[in-house]
Design an enzyme around this catalytic site. Sequence first.
Site, PDB file in Angstrom:
ATOM      1  CD  GLU A 162      -3.311   0.681   2.110  1.00 27.75           C
ATOM      2  OE1 GLU A 162      -4.371   0.436   1.750  1.00 27.75           O
ATOM      3  OE2 GLU A 162      -2.923   1.056   3.405  1.00 27.75           O
ATOM      4  CG  HIS A 216       7.142 -29.720   4.754  1.00 26.00           C
ATOM      5  ND1 HIS A 216       7.885 -30.912   4.607  1.00 26.00           N
ATOM      6  CD2 HIS A 216       8.200 -29.534   5.766  1.00 26.00           C
ATOM      7  CE1 HIS A 216       8.799 -31.420   5.565  1.00 26.00           C
ATOM      8  NE2 HIS A 216       8.806 -30.286   6.428  1.00 26.00           N
ATOM      9  CE  LYS A 221     -11.791   2.289   0.855  1.00 28.09           C
ATOM     10  NZ  LYS A 221     -11.120   3.382   2.119  1.00 28.09           N
TER      11      LYS A 221
END
Length: 550
Positions: free
Chosen positions: A355, A386, A512
């Site tokens: 950001e 793993h 938004k």
Amino acid sequence: MSSDITGTAAWQKLRDHHAQIQSVHLRELFEKDPARGQELTVSAGDLFIDYSKHRVDRDTIGLLLELARSVDLEARRDAMFAGEHINTSEDRAVLHTALRLPADASLVVDGQDVVADVHEVLDRMGDFTDRVRSGEWRGATGERIKTVVNIGIGGSDLGPVMVYRALRHYADAGISVRFISNVDPADLVRSLSGLDPATTLFIVASKTFSTLETLTNATAARRWLLGGLGLGNEAVAKHFVAVSTHADRVAEFGIDTANMFGFWDWVGGRYSVDSAIGLSVMAAIGKERFAEFLAGFHAVDEHFRTAPLEENAPVLLGLIGLWYSNFFGAESRAVLPYSNDLVRFPAYLQQLTMESNGKSVRADGSPVPASTGEIFWGEPGTNGQHAFYQLLHQGTRLVPSDFIGFGEPTDDLPTADGTGSMHDLLMSNFFAQTKVLAFGKTAEEIAAEGTPEDLVPHKVMPGNRPSTTILAPKLTPSVIGQLIALYEHQVFVEGVVWGIDSFDQWGVELGKTQAVELQPVLTAAEEPAAQSDSSTDSLVRWYRRQRGRA
């Protein structure tokens, strides 16, 4: 318009140097300079940092420092600490470092003593959390608080949840903390599962008290609380507090503004865990240990502010990160903490770096001529070994890695034979991985072990995979503060070189507003108008059919 950094003499020198060193193996660098393992190290606070396993030599470091000086890094750093408005797109100071200044310090910015303001809020936080931890604060039915639920998103969630999990051993008052961030209702339903409304306290963290996800979750939590208690709105003030600066909205929600804890425009969300946003952490570990947390930040702040560039850990690591991004073409950095308590640290750093530095224009609005923003990702060891270490060791992509380990564990148990230490086993893996990434194993070495010829190519470990090793005595409140500050200042260093504003985040805004516009399209009873593009239109209509609204 600021000058193009890629056209400077310092950048060109690095480009020429890269052409010479890119084919040099770490084995060769260590053979030529046997002392580099001891000398290419730096300390900051309690952190011991080994950067010798990077594809750099002393000339590389000198040229990177020349680049830093060419963009006046030291002056830009000093401007930040002094409270100058270095967040130019929003005309704001950048003062997360002021959040951890000691009470006897002084810093006047825009006519206001910010240190006094910070400690006034810290004192109020301490008084409040003392009451919660001691049992003096009671819920609406007279019961003491057992669970604190933090409702926030982005920096209001990622920091607190990461630090709480890191410092779980210091949560000593019988109070557990849960976190709700996602507007997906599953997050809230699962987080509240098994809780007793009578013993639950909510912290609603939203600077403006208008963040869509946070207020949606807070409203649902209020409904859950009042329904569970069978009481009216007067119960809200005993079970909700706010981290906000908007008193009217807080009061309208039903929260007593005496229990509203503020912070300032000069604190970005991703830099705010050491502000009132950390209230849930303080409730868990207490104000004294929260003070140690802040002191850890401050120790690395002072190191960054005062250490010569040649011995400055955030400067060196930030420049090395830039070295890989802009000259080797690396696109990501793996963060590999060998502590399960740091399980959320990579996610926290994702927001911090991506950001901050995920920008395509410079502070003056002109295009950035170089790649910006490292992609951070990772998992605790040994789980990652793993899962994805195969790519780190033998893949075609260059992924520099940060290994974070500790001398003393927060927990320890015997190994399978009942005699050894599981922490020693963990750390033997830690050191082995950095060694193998750097030095690998050649075809000749593998063949000499009697490996069938057709398998030799598959077992070759090319090495020459760079990594930083960061060690600390133990994961304490101070040390987690130091680790966060170490990365905060690396982000700053890279942003200064790239010429970008690391402290705004305009890229999150359009989504938004589009979401607000699309919500009624999804929910309206009538057939919606066609969307502006055929893909969104088709997807919206599919969703409406699934919801029975076609």
